[in-house]
Enzyme design. Structure first.
Site, PDB file in Angstrom:
ATOM      1  N   ARG A   1      -8.549  19.611  22.723  1.00  0.00           N
ATOM      2  CA  ARG A   1      -7.265  19.594  23.415  1.00  0.00           C
ATOM      3  C   ARG A   1      -6.803  18.148  23.501  1.00  0.00           C
ATOM      4  O   ARG A   1      -7.547  17.291  23.982  1.00  0.00           O
ATOM      5  CB  ARG A   1      -7.371  20.198  24.824  1.00  0.00           C
ATOM      6  CG  ARG A   1      -7.637  21.695  24.842  1.00  0.00           C
ATOM      7  CD  ARG A   1      -7.901  22.200  26.259  1.00  0.00           C
ATOM      8  NE  ARG A   1      -8.007  23.643  26.308  1.00  0.00           N
ATOM      9  CZ  ARG A   1      -9.128  24.318  26.045  1.00  0.00           C
ATOM     10  NH1 ARG A   1     -10.241  23.662  25.698  1.00  0.00           N
ATOM     11  NH2 ARG A   1      -9.144  25.639  26.124  1.00  0.00           N
TER      12      ARG A   1
ATOM     13  N   ASP B   1      -3.527  15.180  21.814  1.00  0.00           N
ATOM     14  CA  ASP B   1      -2.316  14.942  21.034  1.00  0.00           C
ATOM     15  C   ASP B   1      -2.482  15.324  19.572  1.00  0.00           C
ATOM     16  O   ASP B   1      -1.512  15.711  18.912  1.00  0.00           O
ATOM     17  CB  ASP B   1      -1.904  13.472  21.133  1.00  0.00           C
ATOM     18  CG  ASP B   1      -1.282  13.132  22.479  1.00  0.00           C
ATOM     19  OD1 ASP B   1      -1.069  14.064  23.289  1.00  0.00           O
ATOM     20  OD2 ASP B   1      -1.010  11.944  22.728  1.00  0.00           O
TER      21      ASP B   1
ATOM     22  N   ASP C   1       0.823  -1.211   0.000  1.00  0.00           N
ATOM     23  CA  ASP C   1       0.000   0.000   0.000  1.00  0.00           C
ATOM     24  C   ASP C   1       0.856   1.259   0.000  1.00  0.00           C
ATOM     25  O   ASP C   1       0.485   2.273  -0.586  1.00  0.00           O
ATOM     26  CB  ASP C   1      -0.934   0.003   1.215  1.00  0.00           C
ATOM     27  CG  ASP C   1      -2.087  -0.981   1.056  1.00  0.00           C
ATOM     28  OD1 ASP C   1      -2.326  -1.436  -0.085  1.00  0.00           O
ATOM     29  OD2 ASP C   1      -2.734  -1.301   2.064  1.00  0.00           O
ATOM     30  N   GLY C   2       2.017   1.205   0.653  1.00  0.00           N
ATOM     31  CA  GLY C   2       2.901   2.360   0.655  1.00  0.00           C
ATOM     32  C   GLY C   2       3.400   2.700  -0.737  1.00  0.00           C
ATOM     33  O   GLY C   2       3.548   3.876  -1.089  1.00  0.00           O
TER      34      GLY C   2
ATOM     35  N   ALA D   1      -5.884  10.921  21.719  1.00  0.00           N
ATOM     36  CA  ALA D   1      -5.703  11.180  23.151  1.00  0.00           C
ATOM     37  C   ALA D   1      -6.230  12.549  23.559  1.00  0.00           C
ATOM     38  O   ALA D   1      -5.477  13.415  24.025  1.00  0.00           O
ATOM     39  CB  ALA D   1      -4.227  11.038  23.533  1.00  0.00           C
TER      40      ALA D   1
ATOM     41  N   ASN E   1      -5.211   8.260   2.000  1.00  0.00           N
ATOM     42  CA  ASN E   1      -5.523   7.607   3.266  1.00  0.00           C
ATOM     43  C   ASN E   1      -6.008   8.586   4.324  1.00  0.00           C
ATOM     44  O   ASN E   1      -7.138   8.506   4.780  1.00  0.00           O
ATOM     45  CB  ASN E   1      -4.300   6.857   3.793  1.00  0.00           C
ATOM     46  CG  ASN E   1      -4.245   5.423   3.330  1.00  0.00           C
ATOM     47  OD1 ASN E   1      -5.095   4.986   2.559  1.00  0.00           O
ATOM     48  ND2 ASN E   1      -3.250   4.690   3.784  1.00  0.00           N
ATOM     49  N   GLU E   2      -5.125   9.502   4.739  1.00  0.00           N
ATOM     50  CA  GLU E   2      -5.501  10.411   5.813  1.00  0.00           C
ATOM     51  C   GLU E   2      -4.549  11.581   5.908  1.00  0.00           C
ATOM     52  O   GLU E   2      -3.446  11.569   5.353  1.00  0.00           O
ATOM     53  CB  GLU E   2      -5.545   9.687   7.177  1.00  0.00           C
ATOM     54  CG  GLU E   2      -4.207   9.384   7.803  1.00  0.00           C
ATOM     55  CD  GLU E   2      -3.532   8.150   7.298  1.00  0.00           C
ATOM     56  OE1 GLU E   2      -2.359   8.243   6.863  1.00  0.00           O
ATOM     57  OE2 GLU E   2      -4.164   7.071   7.311  1.00  0.00           O
TER      58      GLU E   2
END
Length: 264
Positions: free
Chosen positions: A148, A150, A45-46, A185, A122-123
């Site tokens: 707020r 990560d 995929d990369g 997070a 992808n993102e």
């Protein structure tokens, strides 16, 4: 028909690439790295992500097909022992075009009207270089929350099985024109609060992230990592462009999900 081939770069992938190029040229197909009708990705995929970004300015003219030389990938539906079948299909068989949605990310900057536009298969992620990321999140021009934590991940449907899934996001079928926002997070207590759930936005909805603090940001676009300074806003939506895959046989999405995450 004109074709190009991209390789993962290892010995196995390079050997297959050379074999396919020779076979296809024997069938009188033209090798053209600049203006291909078909791009064959040999690797994982990369490798296909690399090919996508290389030819992102030709998405309406170029279709992609993947050969995986490692573990089964979501974008690669041919195996090395099927090279001859794929060559004959490319040379002799009309193929079906399947389109998947893409993510458009626009970064606008302070002190001027300049902006940068990116496409992701992808993102895209947004993180603070130092400390907690603090962003006002707007959806369709209305303030939704102050995040707020990560960072934030904005994924396409085909990318929903990648980083998005690891963050607890939903797996979305790529026939759905949408993007998904998942949290990294987040801070949730009596003082600070976020929705705490992934958000699925349809194609006609735009989300905007506005920095609360004047800090630098690390933004990823698929496998690319970019340091961004003096950011005024980051806008994300379903892109007008789509990626086109050449299909010569069925390649069901849910079977790919099963084979990658459930099957032994």
């Amino acid at each position: 028909m004109k074709f190009a081939i991209t390789s993962k770069g290892d010995a196995k992938s390079n050997t297959l690439m050379q074999r396919m190029r020779t076979y296809l040229q024997d069938f009188q197909l033209d090798y053209d790295e600049d203006q291909p009708d078909i791009v064959i990705s040999v690797g994982g995929d990369g490798t296909l992500l690399y090919a996508f970004h290389r030819y992102k300015n030709r998405l309406d003219k170029t279709a992609f097909v993947g050969v995986h030389t490692g573990h089964l990938g979501f974008y690669a539906d041919w195996t090395p022992d099927e090279i001859e079948k794929l060559v004959i299909a490319l040379a002799k068989t009309p193929f079906q075009i399947v389109e998947y949605p893409l993510l458009e990310t626009i970064v606008r900057y302070q002190h001027g009207g300049r902006e940068a536009r990116f496409l992701a298969l992808n993102e895209s992620t947004v993180k603070s270089v130092e400390g907690t990321l603090v962003m006002d999140v707007e959806i369709r021009g209305q303030h939704f929350e102050t995040f707020r934590g990560d960072g934030l991940c904005i994924a396409t449907p085909s990318g929903s099985t990648a980083y998005n899934k690891a963050l607890g996001g939903a797996i979305v079928h790529p026939s759905i024109d949408a993007i998904q926002i998942t949290e990294l997070a987040s801070i949730n207590n009596r003082v600070f609060r976020t929705v705490g759930s992934p958000l699925l936005l349809p194609a006609h909805h735009t989300c905007m992230f506005r920095p609360v603090n004047a800090v630098n940001f690390q933004i990823t676009i698929d496998h690319l990592t970019l340091l961004q300074e003096d950011v005024k806003s980051i806008q994300c939506r379903v892109a007008d462009e789509k990626i086109r895959f050449a299909r010569f046989r069925p390649f069901p999405f849910w079977k790919r999900v099963h084979d990658s995450f459930i099957a032994n």
